[in-house]
Design a protein around this motif. Sequence first.
Motif, PDB file in Angstrom:
ATOM      1  N   GLU A 181      10.579 -13.706 -11.647  1.00 27.59           N
ATOM      2  CA  GLU A 181      10.501 -14.182 -10.243  1.00 27.59           C
ATOM      3  C   GLU A 181       9.255 -14.714  -9.463  1.00 27.59           C
ATOM      4  O   GLU A 181       8.861 -15.483  -9.114  1.00 27.59           O
ATOM      5  N   LEU A 182       8.722 -13.277  -9.572  1.00 28.79           N
ATOM      6  CA  LEU A 182       7.385 -13.477  -8.876  1.00 28.79           C
ATOM      7  C   LEU A 182       6.223 -12.961  -9.746  1.00 28.79           C
ATOM      8  O   LEU A 182       6.592 -11.863 -10.514  1.00 28.79           O
ATOM      9  N   SER A 183       5.277 -13.459  -9.535  1.00 31.79           N
ATOM     10  CA  SER A 183       3.853 -13.060 -10.200  1.00 31.79           C
ATOM     11  C   SER A 183       2.832 -12.462  -9.590  1.00 31.79           C
ATOM     12  O   SER A 183       2.007 -11.836 -10.184  1.00 31.79           O
ATOM     13  N   ASP A 184       2.826 -12.307  -8.373  1.00 38.22           N
ATOM     14  CA  ASP A 184       1.800 -11.721  -7.466  1.00 38.22           C
ATOM     15  C   ASP A 184       2.316 -11.715  -6.168  1.00 38.22           C
ATOM     16  O   ASP A 184       3.101 -12.336  -5.424  1.00 38.22           O
ATOM     17  N   HIS A 185       1.569 -10.973  -5.457  1.00 33.33           N
ATOM     18  CA  HIS A 185       1.622 -10.700  -4.059  1.00 33.33           C
ATOM     19  C   HIS A 185       0.357 -10.686  -3.293  1.00 33.33           C
ATOM     20  O   HIS A 185      -0.691 -10.227  -3.973  1.00 33.33           O
TER      21      HIS A 185
END
Length: 167
Positions: free
Chosen positions: A112-116
């Motif tokens: 769902e998410l690749s980075d922050h």
Amino acid sequence: MPDLAYYASLPRSRGAAAALLLDDLGRVLLVKPTYSEGWFLPGGVIETDESPLAACVRECREELGLVPRLDGLVCVDWGSPRDDGVDSVNVFVFGGAISDAELAAIRLPPDELSDHVLVAPEKIPELSPAHVSRRMEPSLRALADGRPVYLEDGREPAFGAAGRPAG
């Protein structure tokens, strides 16, 4: 007894909830979805029979692997239907803080998410889609003032006499 057919005939609205999380330096936590362009606040769709706050907590747990301290509602932004086919939506933004220890503990769901990233507030318009970045300045001001703000498409409506919207 309520008229269930009547209630079933009423329009339904979509909702989303997001967390506006600041670190000690006033930077905003953004996440990068794998399914969309740009950077967003952690958050997502409010599920059936779920409150906006419960959705925000659930989304933080799912997206960050933790539940940060939330201090309260900072913004409700009604978004009109978009040209790309997205329906109108009520977005509830809850403000809070994220510590260095929490930042180190973030575990993103790779599907769902690749980075922050932590960014200075003035950089958000360069990174986030317009429908996301438009509410940042009013939300940050509301967080600092301790008073939630109501927006329509990211703008504060002008209120006239007796609290009625002007125009």
